[in-house]
Motif scaffolding. Structure first.
Motif, PDB file in Angstrom:
ATOM      1  N   PRO A 156     -12.352   2.044  -3.491  1.00 51.62           N
ATOM      2  CA  PRO A 156     -11.095   2.763  -3.692  1.00 51.62           C
ATOM      3  C   PRO A 156     -10.902   3.279  -5.117  1.00 51.62           C
ATOM      4  O   PRO A 156     -11.359   2.669  -6.071  1.00 51.62           O
ATOM      5  N   PRO A 205     -14.804  -0.600   6.646  1.00 51.05           N
ATOM      6  CA  PRO A 205     -13.742   0.305   6.231  1.00 51.05           C
ATOM      7  C   PRO A 205     -13.840   1.616   7.007  1.00 51.05           C
ATOM      8  O   PRO A 205     -14.922   1.989   7.457  1.00 51.05           O
ATOM      9  N   ARG A 212      -2.187   0.105  -4.667  1.00 51.47           N
ATOM     10  CA  ARG A 212      -2.376  -0.995  -3.723  1.00 51.47           C
ATOM     11  C   ARG A 212      -2.500  -2.309  -4.481  1.00 51.47           C
ATOM     12  O   ARG A 212      -3.191  -2.379  -5.498  1.00 51.47           O
ATOM     13  N   TYR A 265      -6.646   3.421   9.080  1.00 54.96           N
ATOM     14  CA  TYR A 265      -7.634   3.926   8.126  1.00 54.96           C
ATOM     15  C   TYR A 265      -7.307   3.438   6.719  1.00 54.96           C
ATOM     16  O   TYR A 265      -8.186   3.156   5.926  1.00 54.96           O
ATOM     17  N   MET A 266      -6.010   3.359   6.447  1.00 55.07           N
ATOM     18  CA  MET A 266      -5.607   2.958   5.101  1.00 55.07           C
ATOM     19  C   MET A 266      -5.653   1.447   4.934  1.00 55.07           C
ATOM     20  O   MET A 266      -5.886   0.947   3.846  1.00 55.07           O
ATOM     21  N   VAL A 302     -11.267   9.672   1.151  1.00 51.94           N
ATOM     22  CA  VAL A 302     -10.853   8.354   0.681  1.00 51.94           C
ATOM     23  C   VAL A 302     -11.759   7.311   1.333  1.00 51.94           C
ATOM     24  O   VAL A 302     -11.901   7.278   2.551  1.00 51.94           O
ATOM     25  N   ASP A 303     -12.387   6.525   0.490  1.00 48.13           N
ATOM     26  CA  ASP A 303     -13.302   5.519   0.980  1.00 48.13           C
ATOM     27  C   ASP A 303     -12.702   4.163   0.623  1.00 48.13           C
ATOM     28  O   ASP A 303     -12.695   3.771  -0.538  1.00 48.13           O
ATOM     29  N   ASN A 304     -12.226   3.471   1.606  1.00 50.01           N
ATOM     30  CA  ASN A 304     -11.537   2.213   1.324  1.00 50.01           C
ATOM     31  C   ASN A 304     -12.441   1.113   0.813  1.00 50.01           C
ATOM     32  O   ASN A 304     -11.975   0.120   0.274  1.00 50.01           O
ATOM     33  N   SER A 305     -13.757   1.315   0.944  1.00 50.12           N
ATOM     34  CA  SER A 305     -14.642   0.279   0.419  1.00 50.12           C
ATOM     35  C   SER A 305     -14.881   0.507  -1.072  1.00 50.12           C
ATOM     36  O   SER A 305     -15.397  -0.344  -1.765  1.00 50.12           O
ATOM     37  N   TYR A 324       0.837  -1.196   0.000  1.00 54.45           N
ATOM     38  CA  TYR A 324       0.000   0.000   0.000  1.00 54.45           C
ATOM     39  C   TYR A 324       0.874   1.249   0.000  1.00 54.45           C
ATOM     40  O   TYR A 324       1.648   1.465   0.939  1.00 54.45           O
TER      41      TYR A 324
END
Ligand code: FAD
Lengths: 426, 308
Positions: B255, B219, B303, B210-211, B250-253, B123
């Motif tokens: 990306p 997430p 990522r 968070y990342m 930033v929304d990790n769900s 990442y």
């Protein structure tokens, strides 16, 4: 009861409901009295059916319909508004979603006009506070306007009255057909049968009920978004200033009396269970489930989620809209904000049932896909649509044409005269 | 060269290197300290050269002793251990105010600046800020870059301004940092604070959480903010344009590999609030050149799927 037995009451039902609401409130607080004004409504037909001849008939006095009716009335059209419930405002008042939004986007007001006038006045009369649109809210929805639903409903009635709009509560269309110079819509209510002869219909029922009755195509998702029952348990609260609680009513369906009954029963049962479980007092309960989604029309133009999120400027745009894409599902909701600067627009074509004449809709039943609709359905957007539909229908009635054929420049001109904001020219 | 001069010189340059080394570890990144440390290092190498020349004979003796081998082994072991950064070493590095989790890099260059954060090998987050026409490298603006959680709490400052007086020039960031300090103290004392409660899971002050959320079903959305200000830059309307805030969520769900930061507004003190709060307002006609300080700010997230 035979229809004619109820005659005197029927004649006066409007004044009754207009003043009765205020009167009841006052009577509780003091010994003031109000008297129901006696004025003849409509024409009596020999078979005890009241007949009304109007230019514009608005069906559904909810978020969009109220504004559509006031606008049509103000534009000089003889207007009648038929509402199956007991008051104006629909989801805003009967459903309790008394936090209309969004009138602003990116620091500027993008929707104004009659809806805003009504919201602003009800907040001011209530001593409430309007949001500062210049300030960046942490979340879009924080610029919704907390409104006193009770005041809103009464003020809306006052504005209808001033605009010459005739109101008919507890009534709904039972049959509708085309006649030589427009439509014949037969409505029923308890103790009332009414025939309305009109040139134009504005369907603001939320689920395009009249459009369906007339046999035009509609869209509906297999799995609709849940409805919500709004309530409050705990301590006393100030209506409109504090958020009430709400619980999802999955499977909620506003299509007909049976499904609405079912949704209300489910919602109230869940509230009762909650009250028992939490052992608190029930302070507030809306009389009806708020429905998020039901039928949408198949219109001349479909607003897709791409049109919506890209802020497409439709050639026939009549109003702005603004809200995140906001789909509620079984797993909750994750709003997807719009990109900075994006302000979606609503085309006139999305309000016109495909292949129809003399018929227009406003509100959440506009032609759009489910995701676009999840953003478009919010109240300020519904009000903007309502006002535009009111203008288009009244102009069509005056010039003997159909809303789609009214020159767009004319619609924009009248909208502007009535304080609305035209897309791209804000 | 004279023995006494060289010896004292060795000792003194060493002192400077030692102090700046400790400061570089403890304090947030500072060009002055790291620059001093590096350049004084070169001077030290030179002086050590003379020192060795002055002491060749004993040195040869040392090299032949058994201590030579022990020393070599110990140094090699330490170097390997630190270079490979196993968990205890990482934790130790994590104590550093500058190296943080020892995973981020900040670089100022002709075009602007680049910030990289790599909380895991798979990442990599890169923030590239391209400076605009109003950016004067001779008199650069003050700016701060930081991460916030979904309750809008400051989580980590990625870049802080050099000026001591940044409360005036970057009031929003300063306010956020202060809120964060308070929240952290409260959290340590076991008080429920919004930063670590609320609708979305926000239970951490560690940016890596968070990342790289532990539970992909939960997430933890976050946002990156930049506050930038050129003090005293007049526009037609005002003598000094306020600072500007840029941000990206930033929304990790869901990306995205590339996202641009958006200008969200300028901070203004809300005096009616108790205690007074800084809020952001949409930019108005007072701004001209301030809008040209940043040309663009691009967030790139590289990522790969982590190995199971
Ligand atoms: C729980 C919930 C939360 C929401 N949250 C927000 C929010 O935060 N902000 C926001 O802006 N919007 C929100 N919305 C969306 C918004 O409130 C509605 O989409 C919008 O008010 C719909 O307006 P409408 O005029 O299309 O329909 P409605 O307001 O529902 O009006 C329809 C009216 O038609 C009447 N009617 C229906 N059928 C007939 C018939 N056959 N004959 C006569 N009358 C009929 C109904 O009684 C009603 O008065 C929410 C909605 C819900 C349910």
């Amino acid at each position: 009861m035979k229809p004619h037995d109820a005659q005197p009451d029927r004649r006066n039902f409007l004044q009754h409901s207009l003043l009765g609401t205020a009167g009841a409130g006052m009577a509780l607080a003091s010994t003031s009295h109000v008297t129901v004004a006696a004025e003849t409504q409509g024409e009596e037909s020999p078979d005890a059916t009241i007949t009304n001849r109007v230019d514009v008939l608005v069906v559904g006095g909810g978020t969009a319909g109220t504004i559509a009716a006031i606008q049509a009335g103000r534009a000089g059209a003889k207007t009648m508004l038929v509402e199956r419930g007991s008051q104006l405002g629909g989801t805003m008042t009967t459903g309790g979603v008394a936090f209309p939004g969004l009138f602003d986007a990116w620091g500027k007001q993008v929707i104004a006009g009659i809806g805003w006038e009504l919201v602003r006045e009800s907040v001011e009369l209530d001593g409430g506070q309007l949001p500062n649109f210049a300030k960046v809210p942490q979340r879009h929805w924080q610029n919704q306007v907390y409104t006193n639903q009770f005041l809103y409903a009464i003020l809306a009635e006052e504005k209808c009255h001033e605009a010459g709009v005739e109101l008919a509560y507890y009534e709904f269309p039972q049959a509708a057909k085309r006649v030589a110079d427009g439509w014949q819509v037969d409505c029923v209510g308890f103790g009332t049968q009414r025939r309305i002869l009109c040139k134009q219909i504005i369907d603001c029922t939320g689920g395009a009920e009249v459009v369906g009755m007339l046999g035009f195509d509609r869209l509906r998702e297999e799995v609709r978004q849940p409805g919500s029952m709004l309530f409050k348990i705990g301590e006393e609260h100030q209506p409109g200033r504090e958020q009430v609680h709400r619980l999802y009513v999955h499977g909620a369906d506003s299509s007909n009396s049976r499904t609405v009954t079912q949704a209300n029963l489910t919602g109230r049962r869940s509230v009762l269970a909650k009250v028992r479980a939490e052992k608190k007092r029930l302070m507030h309960l809306q009389p009806e489930t708020g429905f998020r989604e039901s039928y949408r029309i198949v219109g001349e133009t479909m607003v897709t989620v791409n049109d919506y999120t890209s802020g497409r400027q439709f050639d026939d745009a009549i109003s702005n809209a603004f809200y995140p894409v906001d789909l509620h599902t079984k797993t909750g909701v994750r709003p997807k904000p719009l990109k900075p600067g994006t302000v979606p627009t609503i085309p006139l074509g999305a309000l016109i049932p495909k292949g129809s004449r003399d018929l227009i809709v406003a509100g959440r039943c506009l032609c759009s896909d489910q995701l676009a609709n999840s953003g478009l359905r919010v109240q300020a957007s519904c009000m903007g649509m309502g006002q535009a539909a009111g203008v288009a229908a009244s102009l069509a009635a005056q010039t003997g044409t159909t809303p789609m054929e009214v020159p767009l420049a004319e619609i924009h001109k009248v909208l502007r005269e009535h304080g609305a904001i035209i897309p791209g020219k804000a | 060269m004279r023995r006494s001069f060289v010896s004292l010189m060795t000792a003194m340059t060493f002192l400077v290197i030692a102090v700046t080394g400790v400061l570089a570890f403890v304090r947030p990144f500072s060009m002055t300290i790291v620059g001093l440390h590096a350049l004084m290092g070169f001077v030290f190498i030179g002086v050590v050269g003379f020192h060795l020349a002055n002491n060749l004979r004993p040195l040869k003796r040392y090299l032949r002793s058994k201590w030579m081998w022990i020393n070599l082994a110990v140094t090699a072991a330490l170097t390997t251990a630190i270079a490979l950064q196993p968990q205890p070493v990482k934790a130790l590095l994590g104590l550093s105010g500058n190296l943080g989790p020892a995973l981020d890099r900040f670089e100022l260059h002709d075009e602007g600046l680049t910030y990289q954060y790599t909380p895991a090998p798979h990442y990599k987050l890169t923030l590239s800020v391209r400076m605009g026409d109003a950016f004067d490298p001779a008199d650069p603006p003050e700016f701060a870059i930081w991460i916030e959680n979904s309750s809008f709490y400051h989580i980590k400052t990625l870049h802080r301004p050099e000026a001591a007086d940044n409360e005036a020039s970057l009031p929003y960031w300063s306010f956020k940092v202060k809120e964060y300090e308070k929240a952290k103290l409260a959290a340590a004392a076991g008080v429920d604070v919004d930063a670590i409660s609320g609708a979305t899971k926000n239970s951490s002050f560690d940016p890596a959480d968070y990342m790289l959320p532990v539970d992909p079903e939960e997430p933890m959305p976050y946002r990156i903010l930049v506050e930038i200000n050129q003090p005293g830059d007049a526009s037609e309307a005002v003598d000094d344009q306020p600072s500007l805030i840029y941000s990206v969520e930033v929304d990790n769900s869901d990306p995205h590999a590339f996202q641009l930061l958006d200008l969200i507004g300028y901070p203004q003190l809300e005096e009616d609030e108790q205690p007074p709060q800084w809020a952001i307002y949409y930019v108005d006609q007072r701004f001209d050149s301030a809008l040209e300080l940043i040309d663009s700010a691009l967030l790139t997230i590289d990522r790969d799927k982590p190995a199971d």
